[in-house]
Design an enzyme around this catalytic site. Structure first.
Site, short mmCIF file in Angstrom:
data_model
loop_
_atom_site.label_atom_id
_atom_site.label_comp_id
_atom_site.label_asym_id
_atom_site.label_seq_id
_atom_site.Cartn_x
_atom_site.Cartn_y
_atom_site.Cartn_z
N GLU A 6 1.10 -1.40 2.04
CA GLU A 6 1.82 -0.68 0.99
C GLU A 6 3.32 -0.75 1.24
O GLU A 6 3.86 -0.08 2.12
CB GLU A 6 1.37 0.78 0.93
N HIS B 152 -2.17 -4.89 -8.73
CA HIS B 152 -1.80 -3.85 -9.70
C HIS B 152 -0.55 -4.29 -10.46
O HIS B 152 0.42 -4.74 -9.86
CB HIS B 152 -1.56 -2.53 -8.99
N GLU C 203 3.01 -3.16 -9.63
CA GLU C 203 3.40 -3.47 -8.26
C GLU C 203 3.83 -4.94 -8.14
O GLU C 203 3.67 -5.59 -7.11
CB GLU C 203 2.25 -3.13 -7.31
N HIS D 50 0.53 -4.31 -1.66
CA HIS D 50 0.66 -3.33 -2.73
C HIS D 50 1.96 -2.56 -2.52
O HIS D 50 2.69 -2.80 -1.57
CB HIS D 50 -0.53 -2.36 -2.71
#
Length: 395
Positions: A365, A162, A165, A306
């Site tokens: 994450e 992404h 990110e 991420h």
């Protein structure tokens, strides 16, 4: 650092002279026959660079070597045209300098140019690292995979699926630098000897899956039709901080045929700064390249980094293997991140990888807050993530 072969030199001798494991020198010179060196041949010594030294009154090879704690013969090797007994004041010679500090600074806005420069620097210092272009972005940027090690087991990391990110690429690259330093200097990371991993594991890294999107978030729209399209998709808003997609508005982590239809039904129906899964699965060159890489490398385990949430997603439809739970529990122990087995989200790279290969796959994450996470969090995120990097190698 380059040296020229002299009569009687061997790669084993260079490993002793510079205190570098022989396998790193062999792998840094893949086109060289280790048992048949040719006089005058150029050999790359990993983990070293040369620095110029100006001769001062009273200097000799012995004094310089003693002061620098290096071998006299290393000076002779790097200065073949210099007569040690006839040094001249003001003369410049070359001195071998072991690299002990990282050259990658992850704590900065980490766009494709920074990545490219860091890769060039690392490759010049650590030529045993292999580089392969696995595809190209929509705008033609190289999608680069790095490989380190010779083990049969392949462990894969990737970052910046992404666009906003991008800090994940910075974290991966800084750890990569620390890993290379530990290998060549025979050091540990958090007390763990990482040298055995070189022969046990092949580490596969794609540090930036979406370079066009990262550049858009950090630098604004490029000139030309792709930039014009991005402006239109973003409704003329000059703030691209919320942009997750690739340059043409497709969310790369919603591109995989793992319940893609569910995402298609509930997500945007046309190009968008985030969440549009495309008109079909695997339409984007970045997503295709990553799917083909998984097929080619047959990863033993895969970690997609991420942001944000400090959680680790590790399951998909009950298809994950039993060892995934053991691994994610270790990730939790070393990072404090919370494991989450299932979430109502599909069509991601981790989902597809588990579905197709039935092997451990994880979406990690990093950090807390709103993307893009601020660089003020970088050091904390990096320290939290070191343990996950290491655990992915020993688990």
């Amino acid at each position: 650092m380059d040296v020229q072969v002299r009569k009687g030199d061997t790669l084993w001798y260079y490993s002793q002279l510079f205190n570098i494991p022989l396998r790193f020198i062999i792998d840094s010179n893949s086109g060289v026959n280790p048992s048949g060196l040719v006089v005058g041949q150029t050999i790359q010594i990993p983990g070293y660079q040369t620095e110029p030294y100006r001769i001062s009154p009273g200097d000799s090879f012995w004094k310089i070597a003693s002061d620098r704690r290096i071998s006299i013969d290393s000076l002779a090797l790097l200065n073949p045209g210099v007569n040690p007994s006839q040094l001249q004041i003001g003369q410049t010679i070359l001195i071998p300098s072991r690299v002990t500090e990282r050259i990658v600074n992850g704590n900065q806005e980490y766009d494709f140019t920074v990545l490219t420069n860091d890769l060039e620097g690392l490759l010049s210092l650590y030529p045993f690292m292999r580089v392969e272009t696995i595809g190209n972005s929509v705008m033609g940027k190289d999608l680069v995979e790095l490989q380190i090690g010779n083990g049969a087991k392949v462990v894969h990391w990737n970052g910046s699926f992404h666009a906003n990110e991008w800090i994940t690429s910075a974290v991966i690259m800084q750890f990569l630098n620390d890993y290379l330093l530990a290998l060549t200097n025979k050091e540990t990371i958090r007390g763990l000897d990482v040298n055995p991993f070189y022969d046990q594991i092949t580490l596969s890294i794609v540090p930036m899956v979406d370079p066009d999107g990262v550049n858009l978030v950090l630098n604004g729209p490029p000139e030309g039709p792709f930039g014009e399209q991005a402006i239109q998709i973003n409704n003329g808003n000059q703030d691209y901080s919320g942009w997750k997609a690739n340059i043409r508005g497709v969310d790369l982590n919603n591109q995989y045929p793992a319940k893609w239809e569910v995402e298609q039904e509930r997500k945007p129906k046309e190009p968008s700064p985030r969440d549009f899964p495309g008109y079909e699965p695997l339409t984007e060159p970045e997503a295709i390249a990553m799917a083909e890489l998984a097929q080619a490398r047959q990863f033993e385990k895969m970690l997609a980094f991420h942001t944000q949430g400090e959680v680790i997603y590790w399951g998909y439809e009950g298809l994950e293997p039993p060892q995934s739970l053991t691994i994610v529990n270790e990730f939790q122990r070393v990072s404090g991140y919370q494991p989450i087995r299932n979430v109502y989200s599909f069509a991601g790279y981790k989902d597809w990888f588990i579905q197709v290969y039935r092997r451990p796959g994880f979406t990690v994450e990093l950090g807390q807050g709103v993307n893009p996470l601020p660089l003020s969090q970088f050091d904390e995120i990096y320290q939290e993530t070191i343990g996950i990097f290491l655990a992915s190698l020993y688990m």
